[in-house]
Design a protein around this motif. Sequence first.
Motif, PDB file in Angstrom:
ATOM      1  N   GLN A 257       0.885   1.279   5.768  1.00 59.32           N
ATOM      2  CA  GLN A 257       0.661   2.608   6.337  1.00 59.32           C
ATOM      3  C   GLN A 257       0.569   3.619   5.209  1.00 59.32           C
ATOM      4  N   PHE A 258      -0.527   4.377   5.191  1.00 58.11           N
ATOM      5  CA  PHE A 258      -0.730   5.435   4.207  1.00 58.11           C
ATOM      6  C   PHE A 258      -1.876   6.306   4.701  1.00 58.11           C
ATOM      7  N   ASP A 259      -1.954   7.525   4.179  1.00 60.84           N
ATOM      8  CA  ASP A 259      -2.994   8.448   4.599  1.00 60.84           C
ATOM      9  C   ASP A 259      -4.367   7.931   4.161  1.00 60.84           C
ATOM     10  N   GLY A 260      -5.343   8.037   5.043  1.00 61.70           N
ATOM     11  CA  GLY A 260      -6.646   7.441   4.787  1.00 61.70           C
ATOM     12  C   GLY A 260      -7.703   8.387   4.261  1.00 61.70           C
ATOM     13  N   ARG A 261      -7.292   9.548   3.724  1.00 59.87           N
ATOM     14  CA  ARG A 261      -8.263  10.532   3.242  1.00 59.87           C
ATOM     15  C   ARG A 261      -8.034  10.826   1.766  1.00 59.87           C
ATOM     16  N   PRO A 262      -9.081  10.899   0.966  1.00 57.02           N
ATOM     17  CA  PRO A 262      -8.930  11.250  -0.450  1.00 57.02           C
ATOM     18  C   PRO A 262      -8.429  12.670  -0.632  1.00 57.02           C
TER      19      PRO A 262
ATOM     20  N   THR B  94      -4.801  -3.443   2.352  1.00 65.29           N
ATOM     21  CA  THR B  94      -3.988  -3.543   3.565  1.00 65.29           C
ATOM     22  C   THR B  94      -3.563  -4.984   3.803  1.00 65.29           C
ATOM     23  N   ALA B  95      -4.485  -5.926   3.624  1.00 67.78           N
ATOM     24  CA  ALA B  95      -4.154  -7.343   3.796  1.00 67.78           C
ATOM     25  C   ALA B  95      -3.127  -7.788   2.769  1.00 67.78           C
ATOM     26  N   LEU B  96      -3.244  -7.307   1.534  1.00 69.14           N
ATOM     27  CA  LEU B  96      -2.273  -7.639   0.490  1.00 69.14           C
ATOM     28  C   LEU B  96      -0.880  -7.162   0.887  1.00 69.14           C
ATOM     29  N   LEU B  97      -0.767  -5.940   1.391  1.00 67.38           N
ATOM     30  CA  LEU B  97       0.532  -5.422   1.814  1.00 67.38           C
ATOM     31  C   LEU B  97       1.121  -6.283   2.933  1.00 67.38           C
TER      32      LEU B  97
ATOM     33  N   SER C  42      10.330   1.498  -2.388  1.00 65.55           N
ATOM     34  CA  SER C  42      11.385   0.996  -1.506  1.00 65.55           C
ATOM     35  C   SER C  42      10.807   0.633  -0.142  1.00 65.55           C
ATOM     36  N   ASP C  43      10.198  -0.518  -0.083  1.00 63.68           N
ATOM     37  CA  ASP C  43       9.501  -0.971   1.121  1.00 63.68           C
ATOM     38  C   ASP C  43       9.333  -2.481   1.017  1.00 63.68           C
ATOM     39  N   GLY C  44       9.143  -3.123   2.145  1.00 64.11           N
ATOM     40  CA  GLY C  44       8.746  -4.519   2.137  1.00 64.11           C
ATOM     41  C   GLY C  44       9.898  -5.503   2.117  1.00 64.11           C
ATOM     42  N   ALA C  45       9.529  -6.780   2.003  1.00 63.59           N
ATOM     43  CA  ALA C  45      10.491  -7.870   2.037  1.00 63.59           C
ATOM     44  C   ALA C  45      11.502  -7.710   0.908  1.00 63.59           C
ATOM     45  N   GLY C  46      12.777  -7.748   1.262  1.00 65.35           N
ATOM     46  CA  GLY C  46      13.817  -7.589   0.262  1.00 65.35           C
ATOM     47  C   GLY C  46      14.075  -6.149  -0.120  1.00 65.35           C
ATOM     48  N   GLY C  47      13.315  -5.206   0.447  1.00 65.18           N
ATOM     49  CA  GLY C  47      13.563  -3.799   0.214  1.00 65.18           C
ATOM     50  C   GLY C  47      12.812  -3.184  -0.945  1.00 65.18           C
ATOM     51  N   GLY C  48      11.940  -3.926  -1.593  1.00 69.64           N
ATOM     52  CA  GLY C  48      11.205  -3.360  -2.718  1.00 69.64           C
ATOM     53  C   GLY C  48       9.854  -4.024  -2.901  1.00 69.64           C
ATOM     54  N   ALA C  49       8.858  -3.225  -3.291  1.00 74.88           N
ATOM     55  CA  ALA C  49       7.514  -3.743  -3.566  1.00 74.88           C
ATOM     56  C   ALA C  49       6.950  -2.997  -4.768  1.00 74.88           C
ATOM     57  N   GLU C  50       6.083  -3.651  -5.510  1.00 75.21           N
ATOM     58  CA  GLU C  50       5.382  -3.034  -6.633  1.00 75.21           C
ATOM     59  C   GLU C  50       3.914  -3.417  -6.541  1.00 75.21           C
ATOM     60  N   ILE C  51       3.049  -2.442  -6.777  1.00 73.74           N
ATOM     61  CA  ILE C  51       1.616  -2.689  -6.816  1.00 73.74           C
ATOM     62  C   ILE C  51       1.121  -2.445  -8.235  1.00 73.74           C
TER      63      ILE C  51
ATOM     64  N   THR D 124      -7.277   3.987  -7.058  1.00 73.22           N
ATOM     65  CA  THR D 124      -5.925   4.424  -7.410  1.00 73.22           C
ATOM     66  C   THR D 124      -5.373   5.397  -6.365  1.00 73.22           C
ATOM     67  N   GLN D 125      -6.257   6.167  -5.719  1.00 73.82           N
ATOM     68  CA  GLN D 125      -5.788   7.045  -4.654  1.00 73.82           C
ATOM     69  C   GLN D 125      -5.206   6.227  -3.496  1.00 73.82           C
ATOM     70  N   ILE D 126      -5.862   5.155  -3.134  1.00 75.00           N
ATOM     71  CA  ILE D 126      -5.381   4.316  -2.028  1.00 75.00           C
ATOM     72  C   ILE D 126      -4.011   3.740  -2.359  1.00 75.00           C
ATOM     73  N   VAL D 127      -3.865   3.190  -3.551  1.00 69.65           N
ATOM     74  CA  VAL D 127      -2.584   2.612  -3.956  1.00 69.65           C
ATOM     75  C   VAL D 127      -1.536   3.713  -4.116  1.00 69.65           C
ATOM     76  N   GLY D 128      -1.932   4.832  -4.711  1.00 77.54           N
ATOM     77  CA  GLY D 128      -0.999   5.936  -4.867  1.00 77.54           C
ATOM     78  C   GLY D 128      -0.520   6.486  -3.536  1.00 77.54           C
ATOM     79  N   LYS D 129      -1.406   6.525  -2.554  1.00 76.12           N
ATOM     80  CA  LYS D 129      -1.018   7.023  -1.230  1.00 76.12           C
ATOM     81  C   LYS D 129      -0.031   6.082  -0.540  1.00 76.12           C
ATOM     82  N   TYR D 130      -0.101   4.792  -0.856  1.00 76.35           N
ATOM     83  CA  TYR D 130       0.919   3.873  -0.344  1.00 76.35           C
ATOM     84  C   TYR D 130       2.287   4.252  -0.925  1.00 76.35           C
ATOM     85  N   ARG D 131       2.339   4.483  -2.234  1.00 80.95           N
ATOM     86  CA  ARG D 131       3.613   4.892  -2.832  1.00 80.95           C
ATOM     87  C   ARG D 131       4.082   6.221  -2.231  1.00 80.95           C
TER      88      ARG D 131
END
Length: 314
Positions: free
Chosen positions: A117-122, A106-109, A61-70, A26-33
């Motif tokens: 792109q997101f911070d890689g440290r917990p 990362t591949a999913l994004l 507010s990112d990605g194709a069409g201007g929006g993404a949800e994880i 959840t930290q990885i996904v949260g850091k993307y947001r």
Amino acid sequence: MTASATWPDIAFTPWKESCAALHLYTQIVGKYRLAHTPWVNHSWHATLYVTPRGLTTGMVSDGAGGGAEIVFDFHDHAVIGMAADGGSARFALEPMSVAGFAQKFTALLQDIDATPQFDGRPNEIPDAIPFAEDVAERPYDADAVRRFHGALVQITRVFETFRTAFLGKVSPVHLFWGSFDMAVTRFSGRDAPLHPGGIPALPDDVTREAYSHEVSSAGFWPGGGGIDYPAFYSYAYPTPDAFSKAAVQPEAAFFHETLGEFVLPYDAVRQADDPDATLLAFLQSTYDAAASLGNWDRAKLDCHPGKPRQPRAI
């Protein structure tokens, strides 16, 4: 369905390692947001939200069409990415390393044309290993995760009811992935003294912004961080004099001297004749202690709980 079945058994020890892995995922996904969302007061822009199937970022507010949800789907046990142009991708939640999860995410994004792109440290984990270097295999207890989600659904429902009985500034009911806790926070409206900071792997300016104003905050942990069982908590910042001596409900609640907050074991709620009323008593009585001892303007802040289809009387 019995109350005990509605509130599932989520004893911490049997799924401790899976819980630790899920926390980091959840930290990885949260850091993307966090990386793609403008800052909102008290870090509310970074949190996750409970859904009927798991957890979501909401729209980023990112990605194709201007929006993404994880989305974490804890029924099909998958991470799903959806883009505003209709594209989607997924991968299975299963035993893997944190580094492996980060690579798959990362591949999913990339698959949904989002920005990987997101911070890689917990954060908020002492001596934590960067995600890309955390290559130890982690378990994934699918049944425990499903039961944990069932508990989050019940907790969210009661927290949202509690949230309605306040006219002042109050947070959403959300999950902070840094400390891996559900939370709902009320504000007195007054500035707070500068927070000392010092939370492991969290910049002090983030902590100080989060605690810029007086709060009474309640939440839920699945376990860890000083307690080895799932529990509800409630604290005030700044802590009023005599707060630790306040009489709170239910009988199973107590002030944890090391943590500096009131604690109520989850099982005391799960096994109660009326779990909802038991949890609400804890939330209300600990707020009463914080607000009364802290001299909040309760005549302006408190109100009756909201009810469906009934506008609040003016």
